[in-house]
Design a protein around this motif. Sequence first.
Motif, PDB file in Angstrom:
ATOM      1  N   TYR A 114      -8.519   7.887   7.628  1.00  0.00           N
ATOM      2  CA  TYR A 114      -8.329   6.940   8.732  1.00  0.00           C
ATOM      3  C   TYR A 114      -9.175   7.323   9.946  1.00  0.00           C
ATOM      4  O   TYR A 114      -8.751   7.203  11.085  1.00  0.00           O
ATOM      5  CB  TYR A 114      -6.851   6.789   9.084  1.00  0.00           C
ATOM      6  CG  TYR A 114      -6.072   6.305   7.886  1.00  0.00           C
ATOM      7  CD1 TYR A 114      -6.174   4.981   7.474  1.00  0.00           C
ATOM      8  CD2 TYR A 114      -5.316   7.178   7.124  1.00  0.00           C
ATOM      9  CE1 TYR A 114      -5.520   4.545   6.335  1.00  0.00           C
ATOM     10  CE2 TYR A 114      -4.657   6.741   5.984  1.00  0.00           C
ATOM     11  CZ  TYR A 114      -4.769   5.430   5.597  1.00  0.00           C
ATOM     12  OH  TYR A 114      -4.136   4.999   4.470  1.00  0.00           O
ATOM     13  N   ARG A 117       0.853  -1.176   0.000  1.00  0.00           N
ATOM     14  CA  ARG A 117       0.000   0.000   0.000  1.00  0.00           C
ATOM     15  C   ARG A 117       0.896   1.235   0.000  1.00  0.00           C
ATOM     16  O   ARG A 117       1.573   1.525   0.985  1.00  0.00           O
ATOM     17  CB  ARG A 117      -0.896  -0.026   1.242  1.00  0.00           C
ATOM     18  CG  ARG A 117      -1.828   1.156   1.544  1.00  0.00           C
ATOM     19  CD  ARG A 117      -2.157   2.041   0.437  1.00  0.00           C
ATOM     20  NE  ARG A 117      -3.169   3.048   0.740  1.00  0.00           N
ATOM     21  CZ  ARG A 117      -3.382   4.088  -0.057  1.00  0.00           C
ATOM     22  NH1 ARG A 117      -2.673   4.265  -1.149  1.00  0.00           N
ATOM     23  NH2 ARG A 117      -4.312   4.967   0.234  1.00  0.00           N
ATOM     24  N   CYS A 151      -4.205  -2.952   6.417  1.00  0.00           N
ATOM     25  CA  CYS A 151      -4.625  -1.621   5.993  1.00  0.00           C
ATOM     26  C   CYS A 151      -6.004  -1.324   6.572  1.00  0.00           C
ATOM     27  O   CYS A 151      -6.881  -2.191   6.587  1.00  0.00           O
ATOM     28  CB  CYS A 151      -4.664  -1.556   4.469  1.00  0.00           C
ATOM     29  SG  CYS A 151      -5.118   0.083   3.879  1.00  0.00           S
ATOM     30  N   GLY A 152      -6.202  -0.093   7.032  1.00  0.00           N
ATOM     31  CA  GLY A 152      -7.491   0.314   7.591  1.00  0.00           C
ATOM     32  C   GLY A 152      -8.634   0.118   6.600  1.00  0.00           C
ATOM     33  O   GLY A 152      -9.787  -0.069   6.988  1.00  0.00           O
ATOM     34  N   SER A 186      -1.397   2.212   8.291  1.00  0.00           N
ATOM     35  CA  SER A 186      -0.949   3.551   7.898  1.00  0.00           C
ATOM     36  C   SER A 186      -0.122   4.221   8.996  1.00  0.00           C
ATOM     37  O   SER A 186       0.570   5.202   8.729  1.00  0.00           O
ATOM     38  CB  SER A 186      -2.156   4.423   7.555  1.00  0.00           C
ATOM     39  OG  SER A 186      -3.083   4.396   8.613  1.00  0.00           O
TER      40      SER A 186
HETATM   41 MO   LIG Z   1      -3.452   1.615   4.589  1.00  0.00          MO
END
Ligand SMILES: [Mo]
Length: 438
Positions: free
Chosen positions: A298, A112, A163-164, A272
């Motif tokens: 986020y 990412r 990843c969120g 992140s």
């Molecule tokens: Mo991410």
Amino acid sequence: MTEKKGLHELYAKNPEQADDLMWGRKVKVVSRRGFMTGSGLAAMTAVLGASIPFARFMPGGLIPAALAQSEETFSIPGKSGLTILNDRPINAETPAHLLDDPVTPASRLFVRNNGIPPSTWDIDPLEWQITIEGEACERPQLMTLGDIQRRFKHHTLQLQIECGGNGRSEFNPPAKGNQWSTGAIGCPEWTGVRLRDILEECGIADNAVYVGYEAADSHLSGDPTKLPISRGVPVSKALENESMVVWAMNGEPLPELHGFPVRMLCAGWPASVSGKWLTRILVRDRVHDGAKMTGQSYRVPCKSVAPGTAVADQDMCIIESMPVKSLITFPKSGVEVSLGKTLQLRGHAWAGDSRVKSMTVSIDFGATWKKAKLKKPANRLAWQHWSAKVDFPEAGYYEIWARAEDDEGRAQPMVLPGWNPRGYLNNACHRLAVMVKA
Ligand SMILES: [Mo]
Ligand SMILES: Nc1nc2c(c(=O)[nH]1)N[C@H]1C(S)=C(S)[C@@H](COP(=O)(O)O)O[C@H]1N2
């Protein structure tokens, strides 16, 4: 990676950059002499499955015809079987059945990127500089990666990163952003030092609130004053034993796409917060306000909202721990089973900052659940392996649903959890299709 169009777009936009991303640390070699050499050539040779006798005449930025014209799955060197979601910046996820390894190999870890990675082909990793500063840093310092490796105790931990936005593709109305299905998760083993040891050396003032990072990647716009991403965590999270500054993954130097030569790793939170290509650590006297910390990035609505609701920035809260979740990594969805045969299942389960307490599977769309065997994590914040056996009463189409529950009694929802504008935190049960044949 499976998408050919992605490859062509990548080369059309910026051939030298594409070379760097595809073949590794050779872009400067190409621009100086104009031809392929070095480790990039080795990577290309590996993918083609043959040496290139006239490599010295091969221009940089050229897609080998064998790849450009082939209908076969194309793979980025160092990656195997990932699906490209975006090629500028590069984002790629891992199909569930390729996440079966207990420790995720580099070749199977999702990528990412929010910006354009730095070119690190010619650097001396030990000379890489990181500054530690900020309003609440008592003794600002500059340390090289070499200093960090010499001065602090080394630790090796298996830590999950997710990843969120993993699972975003299922939200309705859809959310903008990479349409991750289930593959933006992995759990490699990382080696580095505790972030706490570095921070304590520098002195954390009483008014410290947050620890943020800055990194060496550049903004997609090309504007050098903008950072693609600069996030962070509250001091309490930064001081945990598992919050690290790492230079190795599975015993090897970090791959370039994963932050070579050094990254932050704060597991259990949206990945992140784990800054790659780390250049600056900031001890802030306020909630860090770097790129993608503010606005709607986020963040999820502080109070749940109906699908499609517009939510004002001040009503959005920063995501902290990721929710409980699991994957079925064996067999591959779509498997055929003969009636009368027991089907073996296995996978992983994780729960952000918490631990997974139990794992259950269903073959009847959640009407009944059967307990799976669940192992302890290798260490805190590492995913846990589970396995189960199921039998089918008659021929036909079935779905296996897998559901994890954490040690605070929170279980995965069977359908989509709370809709949110940016499509974060989808931890719905993973589903596997099974055809039972008489
Ligand atoms: Mo991410
Ligand atoms: N410097 C930098 N760090 C970064 C990013 C980035 O774009 N630049 N992306 C973040 C995001 S959103 C995620 S999900 C993880 C992905 O890590 P990976 O690519 O190693 O899997 O890195 C994080 N760290």
